[in-house]
Design an enzyme around this catalytic site. Sequence first.
Site, mmCIF file in Angstrom:
data_model
loop_
_atom_site.group_PDB
_atom_site.id
_atom_site.type_symbol
_atom_site.label_atom_id
_atom_site.label_comp_id
_atom_site.label_asym_id
_atom_site.label_seq_id
_atom_site.Cartn_x
_atom_site.Cartn_y
_atom_site.Cartn_z
ATOM 1 N N GLU A 34 -20.196 -10.718 -1.332
ATOM 2 C CA GLU A 34 -19.215 -9.793 -0.520
ATOM 3 C C GLU A 34 -19.641 -9.622 0.722
ATOM 4 O OE1 GLU A 34 -16.172 -8.456 1.198
ATOM 5 O OE2 GLU A 34 -15.686 -9.293 -0.805
ATOM 6 N N GLY A 39 -13.387 -5.376 -3.572
ATOM 7 C CA GLY A 39 -11.997 -4.862 -3.939
ATOM 8 C C GLY A 39 -10.706 -5.503 -3.199
ATOM 9 N N GLY A 40 -11.367 -6.145 -2.041
ATOM 10 C CA GLY A 40 -10.338 -7.191 -1.337
ATOM 11 C C GLY A 40 -9.297 -6.438 -0.638
ATOM 12 N N THR A 41 -8.352 -7.405 -0.403
ATOM 13 C CA THR A 41 -7.272 -6.787 0.507
ATOM 14 C C THR A 41 -6.366 -5.682 -0.219
ATOM 15 O OG1 THR A 41 -6.752 -8.948 1.717
ATOM 16 C CG2 THR A 41 -4.900 -7.345 1.462
ATOM 17 N N CYS A 42 -6.028 -5.794 -1.571
ATOM 18 C CA CYS A 42 -5.231 -4.918 -2.353
ATOM 19 C C CYS A 42 -5.817 -3.461 -2.384
ATOM 20 C CB CYS A 42 -5.134 -5.393 -3.756
ATOM 21 S SG CYS A 42 -4.138 -4.314 -4.672
ATOM 22 N N HIS A 440 19.768 4.153 -23.090
ATOM 23 C CA HIS A 440 20.578 4.965 -22.122
ATOM 24 C C HIS A 440 19.908 6.333 -22.100
ATOM 25 C CE1 HIS A 440 24.113 6.350 -20.029
ATOM 26 N NE2 HIS A 440 24.016 7.625 -20.710
#
Length: 457
Positions: A34, A39-42, A440
């Site tokens: 890395e 964790g990247g973009t998210c 409901h």
Amino acid sequence: MNQQFDAVVVGAGQAGPSLAERLGKSGRKVAVIERKLVGGTCVNTGCIPTKAMVASAYVAKQARSAGNYGVNTGDVRVDMEAVWQRTQGISGQSRSSVEKWLAGMQNVSLLRGHAAFESPNTLRVGDTLIEAGEIFLNVGGRAVAPDFPGIDSVPYLTNTGILELRQLPRHLVIVGGSYIGLEFGQMFRRFGAEVTIVERSDRLLPKEDPDVSAAVVDILEKEGIKLHLAAECIELHGKAGEISVLAKCAKPGLEVHGTHLLLAVGRRPNTDALGLDKAGVNTNEHGYITVDDQCRTNVSGIWAMGECNGHGAFTHTAYNDYEIVAANVLDEEPRRISDRILAYALFIDPPLGRIGLTEQEALKKGHDVRVGVRPMTRVGRAVERGEALGFMKVIVDGKSEQLLGAAILGVNGDEAIHSLLDVMYAKARYQTVTHAVHIHPTVAELLPTVLQSLSPL
């Protein structure tokens, strides 16, 4: 220095760590490389921080309208520094969790630095050469910088830079009327900024059906967001705090002045510095790595997952890519990208949940299209909450009686849509839903009624 591994995962985004854990548990010696933040973009600049800001904006909106519910709150003021601190805290905690997860994985080492191919089975990271028989690319993407005149001299923000704002812009101008632009536009309007959105297409969300686009326009305009469509030949002028967006081909000509500029006009894959040519890996004209139905590239032993393979720019599609790769490499289960049903959400308020085909796409494919539509004003839960904007729309093939797609633009639409998505994956007839008894009062309870109202086009 040389290091040898059985498998290397390049990029610690949504797919990478999950695959690394599975590979490590299989007995392989694994490296995860890395170059920036795990964790990247998210985790860092996408889903998690933006949805944290959406939540703050939602509370601001609810606080201002509290009188409608018989609740007195007094003057409502948004503290952007506090919003920023909260957002960063949530994002940071998620990133820390991924780091701890990686650190505890069996047979997995996290290496920091930029990786580039030297050969099909060799990567260089700084002064280190890393060899592996299996290489999995999970390198993600980034915002596009369009070639507008003035792009090199006028300061602008992307989806990354706007997250760093700690003071409220007086007037935020956004170029781009799709998901990123609309989400940031609504949230900053709710924070208290003046917001103008400039879109080159003749409608917002041009990939959606026109009725969905029109309803989104209505929602945004009711909140005081200014919209300018069909704005072609865009030019940028000005300096920090005084920017202008010109659309010379608009009719009439358009000129918008603001204090801050957000460009939300698309993304590109992070593949240009990978040395893919040295590995012989093919890409398309936009730089996306070409893969087959199991995420394999044209080079044996190299796979590509997530945004960089061009088969989805979403966290959930990236994670599904991991599942597909793991199933084929480790489990001898022939899962495929083509088995995936398109599904995504636009996280404005109310949100849009979208699955499968649009009405227009279904017609083009030659289906016997039947459509059912009901406004959210028919949903008791939405009316009780005072959030009855939007509508539900389902699309069915009249011959097979199977669901083709659906859109729910309304409160909890991003959640309720999944009951239809699961029916689509089961390849069941739509009567599976119409004969179901839903709880409901909920949003999903109207879905049987919508499907009972199908009519041909």
